[in-house]
Motif scaffolding. Structure first.
Motif, PDB file in Angstrom:
ATOM      1  N   PRO A  60      -1.146  -2.172  -2.688  1.00 20.82           N
ATOM      2  CA  PRO A  60       0.029  -2.989  -2.146  1.00 20.82           C
ATOM      3  C   PRO A  60       0.700  -2.740  -0.752  1.00 20.82           C
ATOM      4  CG  PRO A  60       0.378  -2.683  -4.581  1.00 20.82           C
ATOM      5  CD  PRO A  60      -0.710  -1.915  -4.153  1.00 20.82           C
ATOM      6  N   LEU A  61       0.693  -1.256  -0.629  1.00 19.55           N
ATOM      7  CA  LEU A  61       0.962  -0.824   0.800  1.00 19.55           C
ATOM      8  C   LEU A  61      -0.015  -1.368   1.959  1.00 19.55           C
ATOM      9  CD1 LEU A  61       1.861   2.846  -0.036  1.00 19.55           C
ATOM     10  CD2 LEU A  61       3.670   0.885   0.838  1.00 19.55           C
ATOM     11  N   LEU A  62      -1.183  -1.316   1.461  1.00 19.85           N
ATOM     12  CA  LEU A  62      -2.433  -2.081   2.344  1.00 19.85           C
ATOM     13  C   LEU A  62      -1.958  -3.291   2.667  1.00 19.85           C
ATOM     14  CD1 LEU A  62      -4.818  -1.935   4.073  1.00 19.85           C
ATOM     15  CD2 LEU A  62      -6.152  -2.271   1.945  1.00 19.85           C
ATOM     16  N   VAL A  63      -1.695  -4.209   1.622  1.00 24.93           N
ATOM     17  CA  VAL A  63      -1.507  -5.590   1.745  1.00 24.93           C
ATOM     18  C   VAL A  63      -0.212  -5.963   2.625  1.00 24.93           C
ATOM     19  CG1 VAL A  63      -0.849  -7.655   0.480  1.00 24.93           C
ATOM     20  CG2 VAL A  63      -2.734  -6.275  -0.288  1.00 24.93           C
ATOM     21  N   TRP A  64       0.716  -5.069   2.438  1.00 32.70           N
ATOM     22  CA  TRP A  64       2.100  -5.116   3.164  1.00 32.70           C
ATOM     23  C   TRP A  64       1.786  -4.616   4.929  1.00 32.70           C
ATOM     24  CZ3 TRP A  64       4.948  -1.234   5.743  1.00 32.70           C
ATOM     25  CH2 TRP A  64       6.218  -1.339   6.227  1.00 32.70           C
ATOM     26  N   ILE A  65       0.791  -4.112   5.101  1.00 36.83           N
ATOM     27  CA  ILE A  65       0.461  -3.733   6.373  1.00 36.83           C
ATOM     28  C   ILE A  65      -0.392  -4.944   6.955  1.00 36.83           C
ATOM     29  CG2 ILE A  65      -1.088  -2.300   7.862  1.00 36.83           C
ATOM     30  CD1 ILE A  65      -0.255   0.044   6.108  1.00 36.83           C
ATOM     31  N   LEU A  66      -1.162  -5.309   6.165  1.00 35.87           N
ATOM     32  CA  LEU A  66      -2.237  -6.494   6.492  1.00 35.87           C
ATOM     33  C   LEU A  66      -1.174  -7.906   6.713  1.00 35.87           C
ATOM     34  CD1 LEU A  66      -5.234  -6.134   4.202  1.00 35.87           C
ATOM     35  CD2 LEU A  66      -5.033  -5.542   6.603  1.00 35.87           C
ATOM     36  N   LEU A  67      -0.090  -7.796   5.928  1.00 43.61           N
ATOM     37  CA  LEU A  67       0.696  -9.141   6.219  1.00 43.61           C
ATOM     38  C   LEU A  67       1.318  -9.304   7.682  1.00 43.61           C
ATOM     39  CD1 LEU A  67       1.873 -11.388   4.237  1.00 43.61           C
ATOM     40  CD2 LEU A  67       3.904  -9.881   4.026  1.00 43.61           C
ATOM     41  N   PHE A  73      -1.586  -0.316  -8.119  1.00 44.26           N
ATOM     42  CA  PHE A  73      -0.288  -0.926  -7.974  1.00 44.26           C
ATOM     43  C   PHE A  73       0.518  -0.019  -6.848  1.00 44.26           C
ATOM     44  CE2 PHE A  73      -2.127  -2.102 -12.083  1.00 44.26           C
ATOM     45  CZ  PHE A  73      -2.150  -3.357 -11.986  1.00 44.26           C
ATOM     46  N   VAL A  74      -0.142   0.852  -6.130  1.00 47.00           N
ATOM     47  CA  VAL A  74       0.864   1.675  -5.183  1.00 47.00           C
ATOM     48  C   VAL A  74       0.123   1.574  -3.829  1.00 47.00           C
ATOM     49  CG1 VAL A  74       1.721   3.829  -4.578  1.00 47.00           C
ATOM     50  CG2 VAL A  74       1.671   3.247  -6.911  1.00 47.00           C
ATOM     51  N   LEU A  75      -1.152   1.898  -3.749  1.00 46.93           N
ATOM     52  CA  LEU A  75      -1.844   2.061  -2.237  1.00 46.93           C
ATOM     53  C   LEU A  75      -2.416   0.594  -1.845  1.00 46.93           C
ATOM     54  CD1 LEU A  75      -3.873   5.401  -2.853  1.00 46.93           C
ATOM     55  CD2 LEU A  75      -1.582   5.223  -1.737  1.00 46.93           C
ATOM     56  N   LEU A 117       3.927  -8.262 -10.099  1.00 43.57           N
ATOM     57  CA  LEU A 117       3.831  -9.299  -9.114  1.00 43.57           C
ATOM     58  C   LEU A 117       5.150  -9.894  -8.604  1.00 43.57           C
ATOM     59  CD1 LEU A 117       1.807 -10.695  -7.290  1.00 43.57           C
ATOM     60  CD2 LEU A 117       1.617 -12.211  -9.068  1.00 43.57           C
ATOM     61  N   PRO A 118       6.074 -10.260  -9.609  1.00 41.93           N
ATOM     62  CA  PRO A 118       7.239 -10.818  -9.034  1.00 41.93           C
ATOM     63  C   PRO A 118       8.162  -9.709  -8.196  1.00 41.93           C
ATOM     64  CG  PRO A 118       7.011 -11.263 -11.373  1.00 41.93           C
ATOM     65  CD  PRO A 118       5.847 -10.174 -10.925  1.00 41.93           C
ATOM     66  N   VAL A 119       8.005  -8.214  -8.449  1.00 39.18           N
ATOM     67  CA  VAL A 119       8.666  -7.275  -7.765  1.00 39.18           C
ATOM     68  C   VAL A 119       8.070  -7.342  -6.264  1.00 39.18           C
ATOM     69  CG1 VAL A 119       9.114  -4.910  -7.477  1.00 39.18           C
ATOM     70  CG2 VAL A 119       9.354  -5.961  -9.870  1.00 39.18           C
ATOM     71  N   TYR A 120       6.577  -7.212  -6.160  1.00 42.95           N
ATOM     72  CA  TYR A 120       6.112  -7.156  -4.766  1.00 42.95           C
ATOM     73  C   TYR A 120       6.376  -8.516  -4.165  1.00 42.95           C
ATOM     74  CZ  TYR A 120       2.879  -3.723  -7.284  1.00 42.95           C
ATOM     75  OH  TYR A 120       2.317  -2.629  -7.469  1.00 42.95           O
ATOM     76  N   LEU A 121       6.405  -9.602  -4.772  1.00 36.22           N
ATOM     77  CA  LEU A 121       6.681 -10.893  -3.713  1.00 36.22           C
ATOM     78  C   LEU A 121       8.164 -10.717  -3.203  1.00 36.22           C
ATOM     79  CD1 LEU A 121       5.246 -13.676  -6.009  1.00 36.22           C
ATOM     80  CD2 LEU A 121       4.282 -12.519  -3.781  1.00 36.22           C
ATOM     81  N   TRP A 122       8.956 -10.195  -4.260  1.00 36.81           N
ATOM     82  CA  TRP A 122      10.486 -10.043  -3.676  1.00 36.81           C
ATOM     83  C   TRP A 122      10.581  -9.141  -2.657  1.00 36.81           C
ATOM     84  CZ3 TRP A 122      14.027  -5.860  -4.446  1.00 36.81           C
ATOM     85  CH2 TRP A 122      15.172  -6.261  -3.874  1.00 36.81           C
ATOM     86  N   LEU A 123       9.852  -8.065  -2.860  1.00 34.47           N
ATOM     87  CA  LEU A 123       9.824  -7.185  -1.463  1.00 34.47           C
ATOM     88  C   LEU A 123       9.133  -7.416  -0.396  1.00 34.47           C
ATOM     89  CD1 LEU A 123       9.104  -3.573  -3.817  1.00 34.47           C
ATOM     90  CD2 LEU A 123      11.234  -4.684  -2.807  1.00 34.47           C
ATOM     91  N   MET A 124       8.077  -8.054  -0.496  1.00 31.59           N
ATOM     92  CA  MET A 124       7.331  -8.424   0.746  1.00 31.59           C
ATOM     93  C   MET A 124       7.420  -9.734   1.378  1.00 31.59           C
ATOM     94  SD  MET A 124       3.506  -6.683  -0.418  1.00 31.59           S
ATOM     95  CE  MET A 124       3.503  -5.135  -1.079  1.00 31.59           C
ATOM     96  N   LEU A 125       7.635 -10.515   0.634  1.00 28.85           N
ATOM     97  CA  LEU A 125       8.105 -12.068   1.207  1.00 28.85           C
ATOM     98  C   LEU A 125       9.528 -12.053   1.726  1.00 28.85           C
ATOM     99  CD1 LEU A 125       6.304 -14.672   1.588  1.00 28.85           C
ATOM    100  CD2 LEU A 125       7.112 -15.667  -0.457  1.00 28.85           C
ATOM    101  N   SER A 126       9.698 -12.384   2.816  1.00 23.96           N
ATOM    102  CA  SER A 126      10.949 -12.821   3.477  1.00 23.96           C
ATOM    103  C   SER A 126      11.927 -13.773   2.485  1.00 23.96           C
ATOM    104  CB  SER A 126      11.056 -13.154   4.953  1.00 23.96           C
ATOM    105  OG  SER A 126      10.621 -14.578   4.719  1.00 23.96           O
ATOM    106  N   THR A 127      13.173 -13.215   2.356  1.00 21.92           N
ATOM    107  CA  THR A 127      14.007 -14.020   1.664  1.00 21.92           C
ATOM    108  C   THR A 127      14.226 -15.438   2.341  1.00 21.92           C
ATOM    109  OG1 THR A 127      16.058 -13.045   2.566  1.00 21.92           O
ATOM    110  CG2 THR A 127      15.161 -12.080   0.460  1.00 21.92           C
ATOM    111  N   SER A 128      14.417 -15.599   3.557  1.00 20.54           N
ATOM    112  CA  SER A 128      14.458 -16.661   4.288  1.00 20.54           C
ATOM    113  C   SER A 128      13.274 -17.873   4.036  1.00 20.54           C
ATOM    114  CB  SER A 128      14.576 -16.423   5.772  1.00 20.54           C
ATOM    115  OG  SER A 128      13.366 -15.754   6.362  1.00 20.54           O
ATOM    116  N   ALA A 129      12.081 -17.467   3.859  1.00 19.69           N
ATOM    117  CA  ALA A 129      10.897 -18.278   3.498  1.00 19.69           C
ATOM    118  C   ALA A 129      11.207 -18.684   2.106  1.00 19.69           C
ATOM    119  CB  ALA A 129       9.489 -17.212   3.475  1.00 19.69           C
ATOM    120  N   ILE A 130      11.495 -17.877   1.280  1.00 17.12           N
ATOM    121  CA  ILE A 130      11.801 -18.177  -0.274  1.00 17.12           C
ATOM    122  C   ILE A 130      13.046 -19.255  -0.402  1.00 17.12           C
ATOM    123  CG2 ILE A 130      12.438 -17.612  -2.517  1.00 17.12           C
ATOM    124  CD1 ILE A 130      11.130 -14.802  -1.867  1.00 17.12           C
ATOM    125  N   SER A 131      13.941 -19.009   0.218  1.00 14.07           N
ATOM    126  CA  SER A 131      15.341 -19.950   0.293  1.00 14.07           C
ATOM    127  C   SER A 131      14.870 -21.176   0.972  1.00 14.07           C
ATOM    128  CB  SER A 131      16.415 -19.206   0.643  1.00 14.07           C
ATOM    129  OG  SER A 131      16.411 -18.850   2.154  1.00 14.07           O
TER     130      SER A 131
END
Length: 339
Positions: free
Chosen positions: A91-98, A87-89, A152-166
């Protein structure tokens, strides 16, 4: 620790897990062929995905000791390492891989959904077969399940661009459908476990309960095969066209598998964990909860079908990865015989 599954039967089930990828590949091929030959079946196949997935989730949740979350905290160092990694490391790796992925919101959402959710089912089987601690694996699963629902909702909010969501994604209309598809099987499994716990006193009933649970262990294999058949059949027009993009995601999934196991080894050293606990961490970090996040992708609006396809693809890559893990982890990465 709570352990409702005997070692021998868990190992036998793990052998099935190790080879079931061929069943799923066959199901996907059959689904694509059926969808191409009978294109008018698209609507009925899409309709059948949800009930099939609901039954799959019920059998999956029933194998998680939902009433024994407190058992996870008996080995505090292992719990801390598991939570820190999952839940920490990671998610950081996933954010980099994104950053390595194509600029496709649906594809990125699918990757985030599946890589941010720790597995709560077949990782226990692979853990035991890979000389890890099944007791620790079983104990940590309900805690992992609870935290991934919350975070999971927190991670999605932080990592997925708001423009993509909207742009297309109406979160307000998505959540009720996804939560119902996950929540109903989860509640049914929890109530079933409560009933089973109350009936545990009689020896005859206890024996029947054990047999019943063991039989249910085999259900996810044909049920998941049915689900991927239905998804492939309903998306027979989408998947071939998306193949070039999907192939770009495979290296990301492979890199995640390798990095997850190495992270498990690092935390094992830092936390001074026994080798069996370290192997458990590696399998826990490498396996993801594709069964549970798939309903979220299924509930997405038209135009976001790629997310569900990506999740199915990841589960196939992961199963091949688990075959590699079974050779690499006990023999090389955690080769110490200490338990």
């Amino acid at each position: 620790m709570h352990d409702s599954v005997t070692g021998d039967k868990r190992v036998n089930f793990a052998n099935i897990d190790r080879h079931q990828v061929w069943i799923y590949l066959t199901a996907i091929a059959a689904g694509l062929a059926f969808g191409a030959l009978v294109p008018q079946s698209k609507a009925i196949l899409e309709f059948l995905v949800r009930p099939a997935l609901g039954i799959l989730l019920f059998t999956t949740f029933l194998q998680v000791p939902l009433l024994h979350i407190a058992d996870a905290f008996r080995d505090r160092r292992f719990v801390i390492a598991s939570l820190l990694g999952n839940f920490v490391l990671l998610p950081l790796l996933v954010w980099i891989l994104l950053r390595w992925l194509p600029d496709d919101p649906a594809l990125q959402l699918g990757v985030l959904l599946v890589l941010l959710a720790p597995c709560t089912d077949w990782f226990i089987s692979f853990t035991q077969l890979g000389r890890g601690s099944a007791a620790r694996a079983i104990a940590i699963t309900p805690l992992n399940l609870l935290l991934q629902f919350l975070l999971l909702p927190v991670y999605l909010w932080l990592m997925l661009s708001t423009s993509a969501i909207s742009m297309d994604l109406a979160i307000g209309s998505l959540l009720p459908s996804a939560l119902a598809l996950i929540g109903i099987p989860l509640l049914a499994a929890a109530l079933t476990e409560v009933w089973l716990e109350r009936k545990r006193e009689g020896e005859i009933f206890a024996a029947r309960q054990s047999t019943w649970r063991e039989r249910l262990n085999w259900f996810p294999v044909p049920l998941l095969a049915l689900v991927v058949f239905l998804i492939a059949g309903s998306q027979a027009e989408t998947i071939p066209a998306a193949a070039p993009v999907l192939l770009q995601v495979v290296p990301v999934f492979v890199l995640f598998l390798i990095s997850a196991a190495l992270l498990g080894r690092l935390l094992t050293t830092l936390m001074r964990l026994p080798m069996a606990a370290g192997r458990t961490l590696a399998f826990n970090f490498g396996t993801r909860n594709s069964f549970v996040v798939l309903p979220i992708a299924i509930a997405l609006p038209v135009g976001w079908e790629m997310a569900a396809i990506v999740i199915v693809l990841q589960s196939l890559v992961e199963l091949f990865g688990m075959v590699f893990y079974l050779w690499w982890i006990p023999r090389h990465l955690f080769k110490n015989t200490e338990t």
